[in-house]
Structures are given as structure tokens and as C-alpha cells.
Design a protein around this motif. Structure first.
Motif, short mmCIF file in Angstrom:
data_model
loop_
_atom_site.label_atom_id
_atom_site.label_comp_id
_atom_site.label_asym_id
_atom_site.label_seq_id
_atom_site.Cartn_x
_atom_site.Cartn_y
_atom_site.Cartn_z
N GLU A 281 0.85 -1.19 0.00
CA GLU A 281 0.00 0.00 0.00
C GLU A 281 0.88 1.24 0.00
O GLU A 281 1.82 1.35 0.80
N ARG A 282 0.58 2.18 -0.90
CA ARG A 282 1.35 3.42 -0.99
C ARG A 282 0.72 4.46 -0.07
O ARG A 282 -0.48 4.75 -0.17
N LYS A 283 1.55 5.04 0.81
CA LYS A 283 1.06 5.99 1.80
C LYS A 283 1.92 7.25 1.80
O LYS A 283 3.06 7.25 1.32
N LEU A 284 1.34 8.31 2.35
CA LEU A 284 2.04 9.59 2.49
C LEU A 284 2.70 9.67 3.85
O LEU A 284 2.06 9.40 4.88
N ALA A 285 3.97 10.04 3.85
CA ALA A 285 4.72 10.23 5.09
C ALA A 285 5.63 11.44 4.92
O ALA A 285 5.99 11.80 3.78
N PRO A 286 6.01 12.10 6.00
CA PRO A 286 6.91 13.26 5.87
C PRO A 286 8.28 12.84 5.34
O PRO A 286 8.78 11.75 5.62
N ILE A 287 8.87 13.72 4.55
CA ILE A 287 10.27 13.54 4.19
C ILE A 287 11.11 13.70 5.45
O ILE A 287 10.82 14.57 6.29
N PRO A 288 12.10 12.85 5.68
CA PRO A 288 12.93 13.01 6.89
C PRO A 288 13.43 14.44 7.01
O PRO A 288 14.10 14.98 6.11
N ILE A 289 13.08 15.07 8.11
CA ILE A 289 13.36 16.51 8.24
C ILE A 289 14.84 16.79 8.46
O ILE A 289 15.26 17.95 8.38
N GLN A 290 15.63 15.77 8.72
CA GLN A 290 17.06 16.01 8.92
C GLN A 290 17.80 16.14 7.59
O GLN A 290 18.97 16.53 7.57
N THR A 291 17.15 15.82 6.49
CA THR A 291 17.83 15.80 5.19
C THR A 291 17.71 17.16 4.50
O THR A 291 16.79 17.95 4.76
N GLU A 292 18.65 17.39 3.58
CA GLU A 292 18.61 18.61 2.77
C GLU A 292 17.47 18.56 1.76
O GLU A 292 16.98 19.60 1.31
N GLN A 293 17.05 17.36 1.38
CA GLN A 293 15.95 17.24 0.42
C GLN A 293 14.69 17.90 0.96
O GLN A 293 13.98 18.58 0.22
N PHE A 294 14.44 17.70 2.24
CA PHE A 294 13.24 18.30 2.83
C PHE A 294 13.31 19.82 2.77
O PHE A 294 12.36 20.49 2.34
N ARG A 295 14.44 20.39 3.16
CA ARG A 295 14.55 21.85 3.21
C ARG A 295 14.49 22.45 1.82
O ARG A 295 13.80 23.44 1.58
N ASN A 296 15.18 21.84 0.88
CA ASN A 296 15.19 22.39 -0.47
C ASN A 296 13.79 22.32 -1.11
O ASN A 296 13.37 23.25 -1.81
N GLU A 297 13.10 21.21 -0.88
CA GLU A 297 11.77 21.07 -1.48
C GLU A 297 10.79 22.08 -0.90
O GLU A 297 9.99 22.68 -1.62
N VAL A 298 10.86 22.28 0.40
CA VAL A 298 9.94 23.24 1.02
C VAL A 298 10.22 24.64 0.51
O VAL A 298 9.29 25.40 0.17
N LEU A 299 11.49 25.03 0.43
CA LEU A 299 11.82 26.37 -0.05
C LEU A 299 11.38 26.57 -1.49
O LEU A 299 10.88 27.64 -1.87
N GLU A 300 11.51 25.53 -2.31
CA GLU A 300 11.17 25.67 -3.72
C GLU A 300 9.66 25.71 -3.93
O GLU A 300 9.13 26.63 -4.57
N PHE A 301 8.96 24.73 -3.39
CA PHE A 301 7.54 24.62 -3.69
C PHE A 301 6.71 25.65 -2.94
O PHE A 301 5.75 26.19 -3.49
N VAL A 302 7.06 25.92 -1.69
CA VAL A 302 6.28 26.91 -0.94
C VAL A 302 6.45 28.28 -1.58
O VAL A 302 5.50 29.06 -1.69
N TRP A 303 7.65 28.60 -2.02
CA TRP A 303 7.84 29.89 -2.67
C TRP A 303 7.06 29.96 -3.98
O TRP A 303 6.51 30.98 -4.34
N ARG A 304 6.97 28.81 -4.69
CA ARG A 304 6.29 28.80 -5.98
C ARG A 304 4.78 28.98 -5.82
O ARG A 304 4.15 29.68 -6.62
N VAL A 305 4.19 28.37 -4.81
CA VAL A 305 2.73 28.41 -4.68
C VAL A 305 2.26 29.55 -3.79
O VAL A 305 1.05 29.75 -3.64
N THR A 306 3.18 30.32 -3.21
CA THR A 306 2.78 31.44 -2.36
C THR A 306 2.36 32.62 -3.24
O THR A 306 2.99 32.88 -4.27
#
Length: 717
Positions: A281-306
Motif C-alpha cells: 500500500e502506498r502511503k504519504l509520510a513526511p520527508i525526513p526533516i534532517q535531510t537537505e531534500q526536505f529543506r530544499n523542497e519546502v523552499l522551492e515549492f512553498v515559494w512557488r505556490v505562495t
């Protein structure tokens, strides 16, 4: 020690739909996604515990400018013109991007009227209030926002999910439309799916590597949030949530839970993801917040949709925040905003795969539960008769009373034997249940003494000459097995090629609760009971061979029968009901005798004039004058008089007193039993009032013959 969150669904249903899924696609988010759990915690905390900021996309920078048809942008540079938009159709002014003081002055110069100036000031003030600020605690909050951020970050790893046995269910309905207080179906079908679980078995989310203790403040904060969680998923999924530390859950052959582990995450399942014993079963879970992937994705997508109005300011705020704070901002976003931005998943999440054991959905075969019924006392079972015909029912005639009563008893015993596997009532062993009240015999085949077993009384309630009801009455009360047999009785065969009778139970209960047998308030008292079917004396009235044909009186036999039935009230009078061939002439004769104009014997009733008047002669019958429809125009005579005058007949009237039924036409045989002697009709009058409950006397009284029904005093002369 490990942390476990238990969610118990109070209604046994969990309405959980996938992210970006239609409500009628039939898919179900089961097991629940970890992302759903975190969003639920944030939603509960935001309802009175923590002051949460509005998401940036919710800012609406529009204001209505009354009296303005257009907005001039002459002399304003092109980049500045794009920061302010005029919606001509709605006459609204929309602020796209924050204006500097100089840019605002340029717009005021081009539009020098007062309404525009006030609208622009309102937009500028509203925009300044919507500029995102750093998240910080509010003094009056029950749960600080930093405490909430710390709690969410500790649970950001994908947990193990322990599921009980469950299955999928669905309902089909239509969207309602509310028009003027009336709910109407819209015609839009809805296929609503839900998970079905045991109300007493919660779903467990467990973080085995999260170290918490009972004294940890985070645990107390989590328990306070969970205590206020009333639903999980849709609003109709009522739940009760609790938190545990050190809860041990084990898998085994007799377990109630199965573990679903995130494949590729912490605590990877030992089995292969392609194992046939598991479902992926495919489920949604948070990206590990300790990784750079999480920070980069939030900065990119949140800025784009704001929105452009606060985009740059929001980006600067995010750069100064930690990854844990960014997780809270992602959880605050509405799903509709991410879906409208054409994102394949919410910002800050990833798709993970859970290995779900197939044994969860292997439900045991349903077994019928034995329902313990209360031991109720049943004395009266009332049936209504009908037949399998198109136009009108073909009911048995009144003269088949004995036959129908016997068929009812035989059918009830046959149904009773179906359950026990016995063909005859005398084949029952000592250990078998025994239909004592239905058959009227002991196990040794001896007839029961007294009248405490079942009476089968077919009756003609509407007096049309056809039997329409059957009352089965047992003064001692039926056994539960006997009641079950009577409940299953639905069809009786008729003789003479008539269609089968359909019998429908209309009453089961005690005799005291049967309405027709109770004296209604304001009703006349009952002292007299009249024959509804012929009475057949169970004894020979002659004195034997040496009695010279002399008949014994029948009144003592009737009184003895009343005592055996259980009626000990004092009898005032017993009259026999007969019909004379010329009732008007009989009335004149009686008047002449009373006036001493004529003397008895009177020919031709008491003797024929071809002979001399005899010394002994039968007494004349007297007109009854009763209003009873069965005996309209009848006469009464002394029941103990052994001689009958000429011109009398015995019977009763039916069908509104238009048809006469003789007692000689009544069926007299039931299987091996046969009644002998003439059938007679009586009226029994008591000195005191009696309950309006019928009774039966004489031969074959348990099968409808000798039935006496109450007669109101107004119907008696």
C-alpha cells in the motif's frame, strides 16, 4: 521506551480517503497514512490550544470600490501597473504585490477620487497584516507553538502500524439538495467506502525507536491533544485516542493484531515486499526533516505556490526557520491548495510503501449467534385466516369447526416434530422435549386430567357463517418450544378441493393482555354466555337398559363441566335455545294460556288432535326476545325437560340473521374421535358479573365444540 498512539473507532467505521482521490472511486486509505495522523494532531491543537498562523495562500487582497467604473493607470510604469489589478465586472480592486510609498502615490495621482484612496489604504493595511512572520509562542496559549513543533518533529519518522482484523464496506446514496427546508435527492450517486473494524480494537501507531518516559513533558502534551480528538478522517469517523509508553504488541497465530511496516524505512520488514502474504500500500509520510531534500523542497515549492503579494517576504522568513518549523508550515497547508497547484503530493511529503499482511482481511465465516430470548409466558395465540385466492378468501364454513380445530392441532404437532425428528408425539423419549400442552397426553399416552392444556377454537367473528379466526388458548401456558412451533404455523389444508388456508399470528401473550377478553371501560357487565357452537354432552343421558328410557337432567352435567373448567361462580339459570316453526303463533298461544283463555296441552305442538289429550306432555317454549343476531326470534325452554314439543329445530343464524345453520350439519368426526348425541345450544346466566372470556364445555371442547361466548345484558331479554 517506545511511543504508541491508539485510535479506537467508536462506530466501527473509519471513513478515510486517499489524498487527491474522488469520494466515489472506491479507494480507502487503510492503513491510515502517517501524514494524516500528523495533520490531525495539528488540527486538534489549533482548536483552542495553540494559536496557529493562517496559511499564506488564504490571504484575499480584494476590496470593493463603490461608485468607480474604471481605474486609470496613465503615467505609471509597466512593472508597477501589474502590482494592482482592477476587476471591472465585480468592481473590485485586487492587490497583487505590495506597493511602495512612491508607487502608491503614483496610483493616487492617476485616480484622485476619495473612494479609490480609501480602498488603496485598506489594501495596503491588509497586506501588511498578511506578511508572514516567524512562528513564536503566544502568552495565553495552552500549548506553545514551539512545544507543538518539537512534538511533531519527534514523530516525523514513519511509524509501525498495527491493524486488527478489518474489512471494507460501502454505502450507496445520493447527494441531498436542501430547498426551502425540504431535502431532495440530487440524482448524483455517491459510492462511499469505509473500513470496518471492531469497536473494541484500536489501531496502533508505534514508534519503537522513540525514547519517551512517563515524566516527559512531551507525553503529557500529546495526551492532552489526543484527549480532544473526537474524529479521525471524516467527521463521521468518531474515535477515542490515547497515548502509551512501552506498550508491547506481538504477532502470532492467535493474535488480534498484525504489523504493517514501512518498507525501506526504519525497522524494515523481514519479508520481501513481493511476498504473496503481503499487500503493498502506498502511503504519504513526511520527508525526513534532517535531510537537505526536505529543506530544499519546502523552499522551492512553498515559494512557488505562495501569492506574489507575500512571496519574497515569506521566503526570507523560511530561510531563517528550522526544518522542524518548516514541517509545521507544510502541515498547515490545505490539501486543496496543493491540488490546485498541480502537485502530485503535499509539500514536504514522500510516497512510502507499507507491507500489509493479507491475514488482516481474512475474516472468519460468520456464525449465527444464539439469541437468548426471555422466557415469556404465552397463553393465547390468535390467528387470522385467509386463503390463496385472487378475488376473495375461500374460508371454511362454520360447520367445519371440529375439523379445523383438529387440523390446527395436527399441524402444530407436525411442525414440533420437524425440529425434534419425531413423527408421532408418543415416540418422544424421556430426554426429548415433549409437547404436553399441544397433544393433551402424558408421555405414557394417558390423557391429561383437567383443562389446563391447549384449546383450539375456530371462531366466526363477523358472523357470516365462515371461520375467520382461530384462538389457541392454554390456561397453564405454553412451553417455549411449543410457542416456536405455533409461530411457524403458516398454512393449513382444507378439504373438498378448497385452496389452502393461510394463517397469520396476530397476537401472542397472556390472557390478561388479550383485548377482546377484557372488559372495556364503560362497557356493560357480562353475566350471560351463549353457545357459539353446539354443545355435545360427554355422557349418555339415559339410565341404561333398566331405566325405561328415562333421561337424566343435563343441568348438573353442565354445572359439573363449569367446575372442571375452573369456573366456580354461582349459576343463576340455564336455558336451552331452540327455534319454533311459527314464532308469531307461539306468542299468541302463550298469551292465551297466560290469560286463561286456553289450557295446555295445545295441539298440534303438545299433541296431535287425532288422539285424546295426554296426561303428561312437554312444556311449551317461550319467546326469547333476545337481540343477539345469532338467536334473533329464538325461543327458550327448560333444559331438563326430557320431552320436546312438536315444530322445534335447533340451530343458529348467520350472515346478519339471513341464513340458518342446523346443529345436525356440524362436522362430528375428527380422526378417530366422533361425537354422539344431539347438538344443543344453551344460555348460561351467572348471578355475579364475569370477565368476558369465552369457555368451552362438553365433548371435543378442546377443538371448538361447546364454545360459549359472552353476551351483553342489553342483548338478553
Amino acid at each position: 521506551m517506545s511511543l504508541t498512539i491508539s485510535i479506537r473507532f467508536l462506530t466501527g467505521r473509519a471513513n478515510l480517503h486517499h489524498w487527491q482521490a474522488h469520494h466515489s472511486d472506491g479507494k480507502l486509505d487503510w492503513p491510515p497514512s502517517p501524514w494524516r495522523l500528523l495533520r490531525s494532531l495539528v488540527a486538534v491543537a489549533g482548536r483552542g490550544m495553540t494559536s496557529l498562523p493562517w496559511p499564506p495562500h488564504m490571504a484575499e487582497m480584494t476590496v470593493v470600490v463603490p461608485g468607480t467604473k474604471t481605474v486609470s493607470k496613465k503615467g505609471i510604469p509597466k512593472p508597477t501597473q501589474e502590482k494592482l489589478d482592477w476587476q471591472k465586472a465585480k468592481r473590485r480592486l485586487r492587490l497583487v504585490e505590495l506597493l511602495t510609498d512612491g508607487e502608491a502615490a503614483q496610483f493616487r495621482t492617476a485616480n484622485p477620487w476619495q473612494g479609490f484612496d480609501a480602498a488603496l489604504k485598506e489594501l495596503q493595511a491588509r497586506a501588511l497584516r498578511q506578511v508572514p512572520v516567524a512562528l513564536c509562542d503566544t502568552p495565553n496559549d495552552d500549548l506553545g507553538i514551539n512545544s507543538l513543533i518539537s512534538l511533531l518533529s519527534s514523530m516525523s519518522d514513519a511509524p509501525e502500524i498495527w491493524l486488527p482484523r478489518s474489512s471494507h464496506g460501502h454505502t450507496r446514496q445520493y447527494f441531498p439538495i436542501h430547498e426551502e427546508g425540504i431535502v431532495k435527492p440530487s440524482g448524483v450517486p455517491v459510492f462511499d467506502t469505509f473500513a470496518v473494524v471492531d469497536k473494541n480494537l484500536p489501531v496502533h501507531f508505534q514508534w519503537p525507536y522513540l525514547e519517551l518516559s512517563e515524566a516527559d513533558p512531551q507525553l503529557n502534551e500529546l495526551r492532552r491533544i489526543l484527549s480532544r480528538m473526537t474524529y479521525f478522517g471524516r467527521a463521521e469517523s468518531w474515535c477515542e485516542a490515547t497515548a502509551h509508553v512501552g506498550l508491547k504488541l506481538e504477532e502470532g497465530p492467535h493474535t488480534s493484531y498484525w504489523k504493517c511496516v514501512c518498507a525501506g524505512g526504519v525497522g524494515q520488514h523481514s519479508a520481501s515486499i513481493d511476498d504473496r502474504n503481503f499487500i503493498v500500500e502506498r502511503k504519504l509520510a513526511p520527508i525526513p526533516i534532517q535531510t537537505e531534500q526536505f529543506r530544499n523542497e519546502v523552499l522551492e515549492f512553498v515559494w512557488r505556490v505562495t501569492p506574489r503579494l507575500t512571496r519574497e517576504a515569506f521566503r526570507q522568513t523560511l530561510l531563517a526557520e528550522s526544518n522542524a518549523t518548516m514541517l509545521l508550515r507544510c502541515l498547515l497547508r490545505e490539501s486543496s491548495a496543493d491540488i490546485a497547484s498541480n502537485l502530485d503530493r503535499p509539500i514536504g511529503t514522500r510516497w512510502v510503501h507499507y507491507a500489509v499482511p493479507r491475514a488482516i482481511f481474512d475474516l472468519p465465516s460468520p456464525r449465527p449467534k444464539t439469541r437468548l430470548r426471555p422466557q415469556e409466558t404465552i397463553q393465547v395465540v390468535r390467528y387470522a385466516l385467509n386463503s390463496v385466492t385472487m378475488n376473495r378468501p375461500v374460508l371454511p364454513p362454520l360447520t367445519d369447526t371440529l375439523l379445523i380445530g383438529g387440523k390446527f392441532r395436527d399441524a402444530a404437532l407436525a411442525i414440533y416434530g420437524v425440529v425434534t425428528g419425531k413423527k408421532n408425539w408418543f415416540d418422544y423419549d424421556e430426554a426429548d422435549p415433549y409437547p404436553r400442552n399441544l397433544c393433551g397426553h402424558e408421555r405414557d399416552r394417558k390423557p391429561l386430567c383437567g383443562h389446563t392444556h391447549a384449546f383450539f377454537w375456530p371462531t366466526d367473528e363477523d358472523n357470516d357463517g365462515f371461520l375467520d379466526h382461530v384462538t389457541v388458548y392454554c390456561p397453564a401456558g405454553f412451553e417455549q418450544s411449543e410457542v416456536d412451533a405455533l409461530r411457524r404455523l403458516v398454512r393449513i389444508r382444507q378439504r373438498g378441493g378448497r385452496p389452502d388456508l393461510l394463517v397469520t399470528p396476530v397476537f401472542l401473550g397472556k390472557a390478561e393482555a388479550f383485548g377482546p377478553w377484557q372488559l372495556k371501560p364503560g362497557a356493560e357487565p357480562v353475566r350471560s354466555f351463549v353457545s357459539a357452537t353446539p354443545y355435545f354432552c360427554p355422557l349418555h343421558l339415559t339410565h341404561g337398559k333398566n331405566g325405561s328410557g328415562k333421561l337424566r337432567p343435563i343441568t348438573p352435567i353442565l354445572q359439573r363441566g363449569l367446575v372442571e373448567y375452573g369456573i366456580t361462580a354461582d349459576v343463576k339459570q340455564i336455558d336451552e335455545l331452540v327455534f319454533d316453526y311459527a314464532p308469531a303463533d307461539l306468542a299468541e298461544v302463550c298469551e292465551s294460556i297466560a290469560a286463561n283463555v286456553a289450557r295446555q296441552p295445545i295441539p298440534p305442538r303438545q299433541f296431535f288432535p287425532v288422539i285424546e289429550p295426554p296426561s303428561t306432555f312437554p312444556s311449551l317454549s317461550q319467546p326469547d326476545g333476545s337481540c343477539n343476531s345469532r338467536y334473533k326470534g329464538a325461543c327458550i325452554r327448560n333444559a331438563d325437560d326430557p320431552q320436546y314439543p312438536f315444530g322445534l329445530t335447533v340451530g343458529l343464524l348467520v350472515n346478519h340473521s339471513t341464513r340458518f345453520v342446523r346443529t345436525l350439519s356440524f362436522c362430528r368426526r375428527r380422526r378417530d374421535a366422533e361425537v354422539k348425541g344431539p347438538g344443543r345450544l344453551f344460555r348460561i346466566t351467572f348471578r355475579e358479573t364475569q370477565p368476558p372470556r369465552p369457555f368451552a364445555l362438553g365433548d371435543q371442547c378442546h377443538f371448538g365444540l361447546g364454545l360459549f361466548v359472552p353476551e351483553m345484558e342489553s342483548a338478553v331479554r
